[in-house]
Design a protein around this motif. Sequence first.
Motif, PDB file in Angstrom:
ATOM      1  N   ASN A 203      36.929  29.225  45.164  1.00  0.00           N
ATOM      2  CA  ASN A 203      38.309  28.749  44.544  1.00  0.00           C
ATOM      3  C   ASN A 203      38.621  29.027  43.225  1.00  0.00           C
ATOM      4  OD1 ASN A 203      36.805  26.866  43.879  1.00  0.00           O
ATOM      5  ND2 ASN A 203      38.050  25.091  44.606  1.00  0.00           N
ATOM      6  N   GLY A 204      37.771  29.413  42.455  1.00  0.00           N
ATOM      7  CA  GLY A 204      38.039  29.655  41.043  1.00  0.00           C
ATOM      8  C   GLY A 204      36.702  29.819  39.987  1.00  0.00           C
TER       9      GLY A 204
ATOM     10  N   ARG B 157      41.935  30.064  38.611  1.00  0.00           N
ATOM     11  CA  ARG B 157      41.819  30.493  40.113  1.00  0.00           C
ATOM     12  C   ARG B 157      41.152  32.110  40.220  1.00  0.00           C
ATOM     13  NH1 ARG B 157      47.506  27.344  41.755  1.00  0.00           N
ATOM     14  NH2 ARG B 157      47.401  27.027  39.365  1.00  0.00           N
ATOM     15  N   LEU B 158      41.264  32.673  39.482  1.00  0.00           N
ATOM     16  CA  LEU B 158      40.860  34.134  39.596  1.00  0.00           C
ATOM     17  C   LEU B 158      39.492  34.130  39.180  1.00  0.00           C
ATOM     18  CD1 LEU B 158      43.873  34.340  38.441  1.00  0.00           C
ATOM     19  CD2 LEU B 158      43.401  36.508  37.809  1.00  0.00           C
ATOM     20  N   ILE B 159      38.519  34.694  40.163  1.00  0.00           N
ATOM     21  CA  ILE B 159      37.490  34.901  40.118  1.00  0.00           C
ATOM     22  C   ILE B 159      36.768  36.145  39.916  1.00  0.00           C
ATOM     23  CG2 ILE B 159      37.227  32.858  41.768  1.00  0.00           C
ATOM     24  CD1 ILE B 159      36.363  34.558  43.876  1.00  0.00           C
TER      25      ILE B 159
ATOM     26  N   ASN C 271      37.570  39.757  36.565  1.00  0.00           N
ATOM     27  CA  ASN C 271      39.025  38.983  36.142  1.00  0.00           C
ATOM     28  C   ASN C 271      38.561  38.020  34.767  1.00  0.00           C
ATOM     29  OD1 ASN C 271      40.941  39.141  37.855  1.00  0.00           O
ATOM     30  ND2 ASN C 271      39.905  38.171  39.415  1.00  0.00           N
ATOM     31  N   ALA C 272      37.295  37.625  34.532  1.00  0.00           N
ATOM     32  CA  ALA C 272      37.073  37.077  33.270  1.00  0.00           C
ATOM     33  C   ALA C 272      37.363  38.070  32.218  1.00  0.00           C
ATOM     34  CB  ALA C 272      35.442  36.746  33.037  1.00  0.00           C
ATOM     35  N   TYR C 273      37.080  39.310  32.187  1.00  0.00           N
ATOM     36  CA  TYR C 273      37.283  40.334  31.315  1.00  0.00           C
ATOM     37  C   TYR C 273      38.942  40.394  31.156  1.00  0.00           C
ATOM     38  CZ  TYR C 273      32.751  42.210  30.541  1.00  0.00           C
ATOM     39  OH  TYR C 273      31.401  42.413  29.965  1.00  0.00           O
TER      40      TYR C 273
ATOM     41  N   THR D 239      30.725  40.134  42.810  1.00  0.00           N
ATOM     42  CA  THR D 239      31.381  38.811  42.714  1.00  0.00           C
ATOM     43  C   THR D 239      30.972  38.306  44.016  1.00  0.00           C
ATOM     44  OG1 THR D 239      32.873  39.849  41.338  1.00  0.00           O
ATOM     45  CG2 THR D 239      33.472  37.663  42.574  1.00  0.00           C
ATOM     46  N   ILE D 240      31.241  38.769  45.133  1.00  0.00           N
ATOM     47  CA  ILE D 240      31.087  38.235  46.575  1.00  0.00           C
ATOM     48  C   ILE D 240      29.567  37.722  46.770  1.00  0.00           C
ATOM     49  CG2 ILE D 240      31.196  38.498  49.115  1.00  0.00           C
ATOM     50  CD1 ILE D 240      33.652  40.265  48.416  1.00  0.00           C
TER      51      ILE D 240
END
Length: 487
Positions: free
Chosen positions: A275-276, A289-291, A295-297, A358-359
């Motif tokens: 969830n984040g 909330r972006l995982i 998305n960190a970049y 990521t998953i």
Amino acid sequence: MKLLKDILFGVRLSAVSGDTNVMVNQIHFDSRKVEMDDLFVAVRGTITDGHQYIQKAVESGARAIVCEELPELMVNGVTYIKVADSNSALAILASNYFDNPSKNLKLVGITGTNGKTTVSTLLYNLFKKAGYKVGLISTIKVMVDDKTYKTSHTTPDVLTINQHLSEMNDEGIEYCFMEVSSHGIHQKRTEGLHFTGAIFTNLSHDHLDYHKTFAEYRDTKKRLFDNLPKSAFALTNIDDKNGKIMLQNTKAKKQTYALKSYADFRAQILERQFNGQLLKIDENEIWTRLIGDFNAYNLLAIYATADLLGLEKMETLKLISELETVDGRFQYFISKERITAIVDYAHTPDALKNVLVTINALRTGNENVITVVGCGGDRDKSKRPVMGHIASEMSNQAIFTSDNPRTEDPETIIEEMEAGVEPQNTRKVLSIENRKQAIKTACKLALANDIILVTGKGHETYQETNGVRVDFDDFKEVKEALESLNK
């Protein structure tokens, strides 16, 4: 109506036949749209050559013609202007015609293989939340503050771009964030625009059907930075080995961001959940909330851009914590059976790998990952076996299916994906040509806590086959398929 000699300002002319002290109505590069007193620009396209339609444009009432080769038959009363590059001339003409609207706002271009839509859209959302009037030109849509226009290309044609920028001027918009594709740069659609800054996200395998070599693809992206003025900023992801290359010849202020390397802007991932994730940016912790690393970049690029544009850092961090995912970019929901369904636009090997990494980093190990993946027709064929390999290697079950087949045989595309599957992974692969059936099958195979990933189309709400588009929304399809399991 505009004076021809005024809108020719800055265009390199090779020859002129006729009077430039005349008024022209509209500019067109499509002869079918030409009407009385219009200016027609003959552009050499990938499919047709506009020079073949000069006479048709004249017959439709064109007052002036801009072309790379003067026609043998030149009609009295029509001004013919020869240039070395019609695409470049069109870009400058379009900017002049609309009174150079990009100079009246802060235009930031975002380029790279992955992340362009997310970065541009989230920058738009962040600046809106900060109280500014904002514009957006993206793959998904064009936004003129709160007004929405649909788009069909990542980078629209130069006339459309300048028309929207002109409307943004009329609406008093201060900032505009614009996706810049390699196709758009190559076809000179960004020439004549005044950029306040440019962002480079990353570079990986894509569009080699168009650019032929990776070096050509990279160097095309680089041109956006090469052409920046001294007053602009050039922000690049320095963790990507191509980040330094983007900065080599730019006159702009060089700025970098990274998760792994020394950079002007740095971030660290402290905690990951479905969830984040918890990030540390400039010694401040922020929950988003972006995982995922990708998305960190993206969020770090957004933070850096906001800082370079003058927003207060703590306000920016607060606004970032409120941002939600962009449609079709790691968009997910959890069904009543506790099955997680994720829809993502990933249509390149690198993007697919990033999503699966990521998953897999978030899994406990007891869940199965079922990936539904296809490759678009009439596009880069060399990435098909690579994507087939990644999906089958990093998933418990991979289902190969149609994306947008366009004019190609869907079965042939799937066979080319299958060619990348290692022998030990063949048992994990199903091939189902019908995309709807492939998604349904994934949902039927999933058990509680399993994860379904549907990739390739993301935000798109259609499927294209032989020039015909039919309604098709991955998110809607997977949600309906999971809900039907309850009935």
